[in-house]
Design a protein around this motif. Structure first.
Motif, PDB file in Angstrom:
ATOM      1  N   GLY A 188     -61.542  -6.385  48.648  1.00 39.68           N
ATOM      2  CA  GLY A 188     -61.060  -5.892  49.933  1.00 39.68           C
ATOM      3  C   GLY A 188     -59.548  -5.735  50.001  1.00 39.68           C
ATOM      4  N   ASP A 189     -58.820  -6.298  49.025  1.00 40.29           N
ATOM      5  CA  ASP A 189     -57.371  -6.112  49.007  1.00 40.29           C
ATOM      6  C   ASP A 189     -57.034  -4.655  48.697  1.00 40.29           C
ATOM      7  OD1 ASP A 189     -56.754  -8.745  49.570  1.00 40.29           O
ATOM      8  OD2 ASP A 189     -56.132  -9.262  47.528  1.00 40.29           O
ATOM      9  N   THR A 190     -55.888  -4.219  49.178  1.00 42.14           N
ATOM     10  CA  THR A 190     -55.325  -2.917  48.836  1.00 42.14           C
ATOM     11  C   THR A 190     -53.972  -3.177  48.209  1.00 42.14           C
ATOM     12  OG1 THR A 190     -56.473  -1.834  50.659  1.00 42.14           O
ATOM     13  CG2 THR A 190     -54.587  -0.668  49.712  1.00 42.14           C
ATOM     14  N   LEU A 191     -53.809  -2.713  46.971  1.00 41.05           N
ATOM     15  CA  LEU A 191     -52.604  -3.004  46.205  1.00 41.05           C
ATOM     16  C   LEU A 191     -51.636  -1.830  46.198  1.00 41.05           C
ATOM     17  CD1 LEU A 191     -54.288  -4.669  43.089  1.00 41.05           C
ATOM     18  CD2 LEU A 191     -53.568  -5.742  45.241  1.00 41.05           C
ATOM     19  N   SER A 192     -50.358  -2.152  46.135  1.00 42.73           N
ATOM     20  CA  SER A 192     -49.303  -1.161  45.940  1.00 42.73           C
ATOM     21  C   SER A 192     -48.259  -1.766  45.010  1.00 42.73           C
ATOM     22  CB  SER A 192     -48.673  -0.739  47.271  1.00 42.73           C
ATOM     23  OG  SER A 192     -48.078  -1.858  47.892  1.00 42.73           O
ATOM     24  N   VAL A 193     -47.369  -0.920  44.496  1.00 42.78           N
ATOM     25  CA  VAL A 193     -46.418  -1.333  43.475  1.00 42.78           C
ATOM     26  C   VAL A 193     -44.996  -0.997  43.902  1.00 42.78           C
ATOM     27  CG1 VAL A 193     -45.643  -0.769  41.119  1.00 42.78           C
ATOM     28  CG2 VAL A 193     -48.039  -1.194  41.544  1.00 42.78           C
ATOM     29  N   GLN A 194     -44.076  -1.876  43.520  1.00 35.51           N
ATOM     30  CA  GLN A 194     -42.650  -1.623  43.665  1.00 35.51           C
ATOM     31  C   GLN A 194     -42.013  -1.826  42.288  1.00 35.51           C
ATOM     32  OE1 GLN A 194     -43.926  -4.349  45.894  1.00 35.51           O
ATOM     33  NE2 GLN A 194     -44.680  -2.609  47.046  1.00 35.51           N
ATOM     34  N   THR A 195     -41.091  -0.930  41.918  1.00 34.33           N
ATOM     35  CA  THR A 195     -40.401  -1.050  40.644  1.00 34.33           C
ATOM     36  C   THR A 195     -38.892  -1.040  40.861  1.00 34.33           C
ATOM     37  OG1 THR A 195     -40.420   1.343  40.278  1.00 34.33           O
ATOM     38  CG2 THR A 195     -42.252   0.077  39.328  1.00 34.33           C
ATOM     39  N   GLU A 196     -38.194  -1.699  39.951  1.00 33.61           N
ATOM     40  CA  GLU A 196     -36.729  -1.692  39.951  1.00 33.61           C
ATOM     41  C   GLU A 196     -36.263  -1.565  38.510  1.00 33.61           C
ATOM     42  OE1 GLU A 196     -32.893  -4.524  41.047  1.00 33.61           O
ATOM     43  OE2 GLU A 196     -34.918  -5.352  41.182  1.00 33.61           O
ATOM     44  N   ILE A 197     -35.372  -0.623  38.244  1.00 39.99           N
ATOM     45  CA  ILE A 197     -34.824  -0.431  36.908  1.00 39.99           C
ATOM     46  C   ILE A 197     -33.719  -1.466  36.688  1.00 39.99           C
ATOM     47  CG2 ILE A 197     -33.727   1.180  35.301  1.00 39.99           C
ATOM     48  CD1 ILE A 197     -36.641   1.917  36.301  1.00 39.99           C
ATOM     49  N   SER A 216     -32.711   5.702  19.772  1.00 34.70           N
ATOM     50  CA  SER A 216     -32.452   6.735  18.766  1.00 34.70           C
ATOM     51  C   SER A 216     -32.075   8.016  19.510  1.00 34.70           C
ATOM     52  CB  SER A 216     -33.702   6.974  17.909  1.00 34.70           C
ATOM     53  OG  SER A 216     -34.721   7.566  18.689  1.00 34.70           O
ATOM     54  N   ASP A 217     -31.822   9.074  18.760  1.00 38.14           N
ATOM     55  CA  ASP A 217     -31.545  10.364  19.395  1.00 38.14           C
ATOM     56  C   ASP A 217     -32.741  10.850  20.208  1.00 38.14           C
ATOM     57  OD1 ASP A 217     -29.018  10.453  18.328  1.00 38.14           O
ATOM     58  OD2 ASP A 217     -29.571  11.756  16.641  1.00 38.14           O
ATOM     59  N   ALA A 218     -33.930  10.405  19.837  1.00 35.49           N
ATOM     60  CA  ALA A 218     -35.154  10.904  20.473  1.00 35.49           C
ATOM     61  C   ALA A 218     -35.695  10.009  21.583  1.00 35.49           C
ATOM     62  CB  ALA A 218     -36.240  11.088  19.410  1.00 35.49           C
ATOM     63  N   ARG A 219     -35.244   8.727  21.619  1.00 40.15           N
ATOM     64  CA  ARG A 219     -35.915   7.790  22.516  1.00 40.15           C
ATOM     65  C   ARG A 219     -34.961   6.719  23.040  1.00 40.15           C
ATOM     66  NH1 ARG A 219     -39.714   4.625  19.144  1.00 40.15           N
ATOM     67  NH2 ARG A 219     -38.161   2.990  19.212  1.00 40.15           N
ATOM     68  N   GLY A 220     -35.258   6.275  24.277  1.00 41.31           N
ATOM     69  CA  GLY A 220     -34.563   5.138  24.864  1.00 41.31           C
ATOM     70  C   GLY A 220     -35.567   4.192  25.483  1.00 41.31           C
ATOM     71  N   THR A 221     -35.133   2.981  25.772  1.00 41.85           N
ATOM     72  CA  THR A 221     -35.998   1.984  26.399  1.00 41.85           C
ATOM     73  C   THR A 221     -35.446   1.635  27.774  1.00 41.85           C
ATOM     74  OG1 THR A 221     -36.718   1.062  24.289  1.00 41.85           O
ATOM     75  CG2 THR A 221     -36.920  -0.370  26.217  1.00 41.85           C
ATOM     76  N   VAL A 222     -36.359   1.564  28.732  1.00 37.16           N
ATOM     77  CA  VAL A 222     -36.021   1.191  30.099  1.00 37.16           C
ATOM     78  C   VAL A 222     -36.685  -0.152  30.387  1.00 37.16           C
ATOM     79  CG1 VAL A 222     -36.317   1.819  32.532  1.00 37.16           C
ATOM     80  CG2 VAL A 222     -35.809   3.591  30.825  1.00 37.16           C
ATOM     81  N   ARG A 223     -35.882  -1.111  30.823  1.00 34.23           N
ATOM     82  CA  ARG A 223     -36.389  -2.430  31.208  1.00 34.23           C
ATOM     83  C   ARG A 223     -36.521  -2.428  32.726  1.00 34.23           C
ATOM     84  NH1 ARG A 223     -33.640  -7.531  32.104  1.00 34.23           N
ATOM     85  NH2 ARG A 223     -35.093  -9.239  31.717  1.00 34.23           N
ATOM     86  N   ALA A 224     -37.734  -2.672  33.215  1.00 29.36           N
ATOM     87  CA  ALA A 224     -38.006  -2.555  34.652  1.00 29.36           C
ATOM     88  C   ALA A 224     -38.819  -3.735  35.153  1.00 29.36           C
ATOM     89  CB  ALA A 224     -38.759  -1.261  34.939  1.00 29.36           C
ATOM     90  N   ARG A 225     -38.507  -4.145  36.390  1.00 30.49           N
ATOM     91  CA  ARG A 225     -39.308  -5.154  37.068  1.00 30.49           C
ATOM     92  C   ARG A 225     -40.390  -4.424  37.862  1.00 30.49           C
ATOM     93  NH1 ARG A 225     -37.713  -9.882  38.017  1.00 30.49           N
ATOM     94  NH2 ARG A 225     -35.507  -9.328  38.134  1.00 30.49           N
ATOM     95  N   THR A 226     -41.604  -4.900  37.762  1.00 35.48           N
ATOM     96  CA  THR A 226     -42.722  -4.379  38.541  1.00 35.48           C
ATOM     97  C   THR A 226     -43.291  -5.514  39.376  1.00 35.48           C
ATOM     98  OG1 THR A 226     -43.280  -2.739  36.869  1.00 35.48           O
ATOM     99  CG2 THR A 226     -45.026  -3.325  38.419  1.00 35.48           C
ATOM    100  N   GLU A 227     -43.511  -5.221  40.653  1.00 34.12           N
ATOM    101  CA  GLU A 227     -44.167  -6.174  41.551  1.00 34.12           C
ATOM    102  C   GLU A 227     -45.338  -5.477  42.214  1.00 34.12           C
ATOM    103  OE1 GLU A 227     -40.377  -8.983  42.758  1.00 34.12           O
ATOM    104  OE2 GLU A 227     -41.102  -7.522  44.241  1.00 34.12           O
ATOM    105  N   THR A 228     -46.486  -6.118  42.165  1.00 38.23           N
ATOM    106  CA  THR A 228     -47.676  -5.612  42.844  1.00 38.23           C
ATOM    107  C   THR A 228     -47.937  -6.513  44.036  1.00 38.23           C
ATOM    108  OG1 THR A 228     -48.540  -4.871  40.719  1.00 38.23           O
ATOM    109  CG2 THR A 228     -50.106  -5.002  42.548  1.00 38.23           C
ATOM    110  N   ARG A 229     -48.181  -5.889  45.175  1.00 40.06           N
ATOM    111  CA  ARG A 229     -48.407  -6.633  46.422  1.00 40.06           C
ATOM    112  C   ARG A 229     -49.698  -6.161  47.068  1.00 40.06           C
ATOM    113  NH1 ARG A 229     -43.844  -9.473  47.852  1.00 40.06           N
ATOM    114  NH2 ARG A 229     -42.023  -8.935  46.590  1.00 40.06           N
TER     115      ARG A 229
END
Length: 144
Positions: A96-105, A112-125
């Motif tokens: 019966g819960d309804t979930l949503s997400v919040q993210t912060e970079i 590399s020239d082709a790729r980067g990494t992003v570190r992010a916090r995710t919270e589900t409520r």
């Protein structure tokens, strides 16, 4: 418009999603992947410390992932995650819960020239704003 590594800014936040948790889905997931009584047996769950059925933490991760894909990754050049840190389940998810997400970079780094990494916090409520999952992920994104 596809979101690339260069389009993402440290400090950026986003909120999205609406995922309704059903008892049927909770039971089906638990039977297959985490068959502990408080996930699979309503009577045993009622007698447990949780006082009723709860979702497996791994199911909570899966529902969060669905919200992330639908809310962010489908419109991005995301290439998958290479790490998850600080994974926590501070409160259980219930039918019966309804979930949503919040993210912060939190951070970005060039791999590399082709790729980067992003570190992010995710919270589900849940629908009451109660935190049910928190994690920090390291997601790879294609560069332009």
């Amino acid at each position: 418009m596809t979101i690339y590594y260069e389009d993402i800014e440290v400090g950026e936040t986003d909120s999205f999603g609406s995922y309704e948790v059903t008892a049927e889905e909770l039971l089906e997931f638990a039977e297959q992947y985490d068959p502990q009584p408080f996930h699979t047996d309503p009577e045993a769950a009622a007698e447990s410390q949780f006082g009723g059925l709860i979702a497996s933490g791994w199911h909570t991760c899966s529902m969060t992932m669905r919200l992330l894909v639908d809310g962010q990754f489908n419109d991005s050049a995301a290439m998958g995650a290479k790490a998850i840190e600080e994974l926590r389940f501070p409160q259980p998810v219930r039918p019966g819960d309804t979930l949503s997400v919040q993210t912060e970079i939190l951070e970005k780094s060039v791999d590399s020239d082709a790729r980067g990494t992003v570190r992010a916090r995710t919270e589900t409520r849940n629908q009451d704003g109660t935190l049910v999952l928190s994690m920090i992920s390291h997601v790879m994104y294609a560069r332009r």
